[in-house]
Design an enzyme around this catalytic site. Structure first.
Site, PDB file in Angstrom:
ATOM      1  N   HIS A 191     -16.882 100.695  18.792  1.00 29.12           N
ATOM      2  CA  HIS A 191     -18.252  99.978  18.778  1.00 29.12           C
ATOM      3  C   HIS A 191     -17.978  98.746  17.973  1.00 29.12           C
ATOM      4  CE1 HIS A 191     -18.356 102.342  15.079  1.00 29.12           C
ATOM      5  NE2 HIS A 191     -18.547 101.017  14.567  1.00 29.12           N
ATOM      6  N   GLU A 433     -19.016 109.220  33.336  1.00 30.62           N
ATOM      7  CA  GLU A 433     -18.090 108.691  32.468  1.00 30.62           C
ATOM      8  C   GLU A 433     -17.270 110.008  32.061  1.00 30.62           C
ATOM      9  OE1 GLU A 433     -20.097 106.470  29.386  1.00 30.62           O
ATOM     10  OE2 GLU A 433     -21.841 108.164  29.116  1.00 30.62           O
ATOM     11  N   ASP A 457     -15.576 105.517  28.542  1.00 27.74           N
ATOM     12  CA  ASP A 457     -15.453 107.034  28.129  1.00 27.74           C
ATOM     13  C   ASP A 457     -14.647 107.681  29.475  1.00 27.74           C
ATOM     14  OD1 ASP A 457     -16.562 107.701  25.806  1.00 27.74           O
ATOM     15  OD2 ASP A 457     -18.349 107.094  26.682  1.00 27.74           O
ATOM     16  N   CYS A 504     -20.260  99.638  33.943  1.00 31.80           N
ATOM     17  CA  CYS A 504     -20.663  98.698  32.683  1.00 31.80           C
ATOM     18  C   CYS A 504     -19.590  99.027  31.568  1.00 31.80           C
ATOM     19  CB  CYS A 504     -22.052  99.606  32.321  1.00 31.80           C
ATOM     20  SG  CYS A 504     -22.124 101.246  31.933  1.00 31.80           S
TER      21      CYS A 504
HETATM   22  C1  PEP Z   1     -18.680 103.274  28.782  1.00 31.50           C
HETATM   23  O1  PEP Z   1     -18.562 104.505  28.334  1.00 31.50           O
HETATM   24  O2  PEP Z   1     -17.939 102.946  29.620  1.00 31.50           O
HETATM   25  C2  PEP Z   1     -20.116 102.824  28.250  1.00 31.50           C
HETATM   26  C3  PEP Z   1     -20.340 101.700  28.793  1.00 31.50           C
HETATM   27  O3  PEP Z   1     -20.604 103.268  27.331  1.00 31.50           O
HETATM   28  P1  PEP Z   1     -20.203 103.146  25.732  1.00 31.50           P
HETATM   29  O4  PEP Z   1     -19.283 102.536  25.741  1.00 31.50           O
HETATM   30  O5  PEP Z   1     -21.528 102.997  25.139  1.00 31.50           O
HETATM   31  O6  PEP Z   1     -20.046 104.681  25.443  1.00 31.50           O
HETATM   32 MG    MG Z   2     -20.025 105.661  27.281  1.00 34.48          MG
END
Ligand code: PEP
Ligand code: MG
Length: 585
Positions: A191, A433, A457, A504
């Site tokens: 994060h 994911e 993920d 994403c």
């Molecule tokens: C991902 O897993 O690619 C995603 C966009 O979600 P996060 O990074 O919040 O797990």
């Molecule tokens: Mg994710």
């Protein structure tokens, strides 16, 4: 001078003083005090309590104005401790009877206090222990005259050095005061890395020994592009990095933000490039960098860094603000994804052995329908203010998708009965994911209005590589043939069912992979706002047919290195030198 190496996860150079946040506890000295010193020790106790009360009150005001949510109540327990006469009398008695210094007496009393609370069979009181320990550290720092690492209260620009940063800490940082982030642990998609990239702050994670080697206040350099940290630099390296900083700043300024909102290849294929956001501060960046709406709103950040849960009304206000701001473009709300490396402090979320494989995202929401429903109702209500879409994270099979959709239907019924408006035809998507979701994409596509591939993920689960573990970060490869083949099969299965596919995950913001993804038919790209201009520039300067032509060869390659080399070589052939250089910054 020491040079440390880590993983460069957000480009750029920062030069400044280190603010080190250590994981270890404060060292409390034990001293005998003489009879005449007793009143001075008691005075020091009172002084520390008053100063801490002032600090908490300032912090409370700051959080309320900067974050814009009602976080004030986080500090209720802090005040209770600061004003607890029993505790204060106990400290004074110890100073008088045992003739010990105030820091020692205070830490002993707190220890007693905490162990009593832990013995009680009361969940609420047990949870207050974290607050009590936090306040105790603040008071002790005042006594020990140590600067508190209250991050929301920084006076000068600093480079943050920490073992790791909790999402709640990152969320409350005054972003204009941060020259860089350095952490001992973490990977490209942890994060801290995501937030740093979103806010264009240089970051190096996974340094392992940063907090051990960097002193509070020492001069350091961070180079987020190469993953280098220089501690106490010589004049020569200072000059070298100052030059780099000037060049980098110039290059960033030169990045062209295309005036046209739509991204379109030279041979006429249009794709949507939208933004990922986590915090309200990022909203202006969405427009500034020319993104077409929000393709991923990580809503869990509203739930982090607080002791209580946000009410439906509070969530509704926050969501509605985002929707109105982004309208007429859509906002895709990703429902709460806690667990993994993001934890709530409140609703009894246990520490797990393997948090990324545990009680996370949709699993948590289905097990706590009251939390889930409150959020869904707030999102639905915000849908009258613009275009809202919902997607569920970490779906591992059709059963979870159906269950989540049933809960959404219940919320719709409730709102109708209460006479509250919402978009009846709200789009509902599935995040892909988890490998099991990717492999059953044909079934999921039939019951999803859209897919959004979360490669952050998907890569960790397909390659069995913890995305936040620096020790295995070298194996975290978006260009791994297994990942590319999986993504291709997801897009094919979706398109057979006329389901559009977005991505994403961070992968969509790497120019060479974006080139490949365009070629295999990805419909929408969503990324941190500062990455948008690059990818738009890429799309506007290539032909879809060139991207499509390279797909077959790319998929036939057997290592990530070969894949990257090949895609870069192809891009170099197609783009002008200037454009290629700008994309590779
Ligand atoms: C991902 O897993 O690619 C995603 C966009 O979600 P996060 O990074 O919040 O797990
Ligand atoms: Mg994710």
């Amino acid at each position: 001078m020491i040079r440390l190496k880590g993983i460069g996860v957000s480009g750029g150079v920062g030069i400044g003083k280190a603010l080190v946040i250590r994981k270890d506890e404060l060292r409390v000295p034990k001293r005998k005090v003489s009879h005449v010193e007793i009143s001075r020790e008691i005075y020091r106790l009172e002084e520390a309590l008053i100063e801490t009360r002032r600090e908490i009150s300032n912090l409370q005001k700051k959080i309320a104005t900067e974050i814009g949510f009602d976080h004030g109540r986080i500090f209720e327990a802090h005040y209770l401790v600061l004003e607890d006469r029993v505790l204060i009398e106990d400290v004074i008695t110890q100073i008088k009877n045992k003739r010990v210094n105030v820091e020692y007496a205070f830490s002993q009393s707190i220890e007693k206090y905490v162990s009593t609370l832990l013995k009680l069979n009361d969940e609420y009181l047990k949870e207050r222990v974290i607050d009590i320990e936090d306040i105790a550290r603040r008071v002790l720092r005042k006594m020990l005259k140590e600067a508190t690492t209250s991050l929301s209260d920084l006076k000068e620009k600093v480079i943050i050095v920490a073992h790791d940063l909790a999402p709640s800490q990152t969320a409350s940082l005054p972003k204009d005061k941060i020259l860089g982030f350095i952490t001992d642990i973490g990977g490209r998609t942890s994060h801290t890395a995501i937030i740093a990239r979103s806010l264009r702050i240089p970051a190096v994670v996974g340094v392992e020994v940063a907090t051990e080697n960097i002193e509070f206040g020492s001069k350091i350099i961070i180079d987020g592009s190469s993953g280098t940290v220089v501690v106490s630099p010589t004049d020569k390296s200072l000059k070298e990095y100052q030059k780099k900083l000037t060049i980098y700043t110039k290059e960033i300024k030169a990045i062209h933000i295309p005036k046209k909102l739509k991204a379109c290849t030279k041979d006429g294929k249009e794709v949507i490039i939208s933004a990922n956001i986590e915090l309200p501060e990022e909203l202006p960046l969405v427009k500034q960098y020319g993104a077409e709406g929000i393709g991923l709103y990580r809503t869990e950040y509203i739930f982090l860094g607080r002791r209580d849960l946000p009410s439906e009304e509070e969530q509704f206000k926050a969501y509605s603000k985002v929707v109105k701001d982004i309208s007429p473009h859509p906002v895709v709300f990703r429902t709460i994804d806690i667990g993994g490396d993001k934890f709530l402090s409140q609703p009894q979320v246990p520490r797990e052995m393997s948090p990324f494989l545990g009680w996370r995202a949709i699993r948590f929401c289905l097990a706590r329908p009251e939390i889930f429903k409150t959020q869904l109702r707030a999102i639905l209500r915000a849908s009258v203010d613009g275009i809202v879409e919902i997607m569920f994270p970490m779906i591992s099979g059709i059963g979870e998708l159906r269950e989540a959709k049933n809960i959404l239907s219940e919320c719709k019924k409730e709102l109708s009965a209460e006479g509250l408006g919402f978009d009846e035809n709200i789009s509902v998507g599935t995040m892909i994911e988890v490998p099991s979701a990717a492999l059953t994409a044909d079934d999921l596509a039939k019951e999803s209005d859209f897919f959004s591939i979360g490669t952050n993920d998907l890569i960790q689960y397909s390659l069995a590589v913890d995305r936040a573990n620096e020790k295995v970060a070298y194996l975290y490869e978006p260009g791994h043939p297994a990942v590319l083949r999986l993504i291709k099969s997801v897009i094919e299965a979706a398109h057979k069912n006329n389901t559009p596919v977005s991505m994403c995950g961070e992968m969509s913001s790497y120019p060479m992979f974006a080139f490949f993804l365009l070629g295999i038919g990805l419909d929408q790209f969503s990324m941190a706002p500062p990455q948008v201009p690059k990818i738009k520039e890429l799309i506007n300067n290539i032909n879809y047919k060139d991207a499509h032509r390279t797909v077959k060869k790319t998929l036939a390659l057997s290592t990530p290195r070969e894949v990257e080399k090949y895609l870069q070589k192809e891009l170099k052939k197609i783009l002008t030198e200037e454009c290629y250089h700008m994309l590779m910054i």
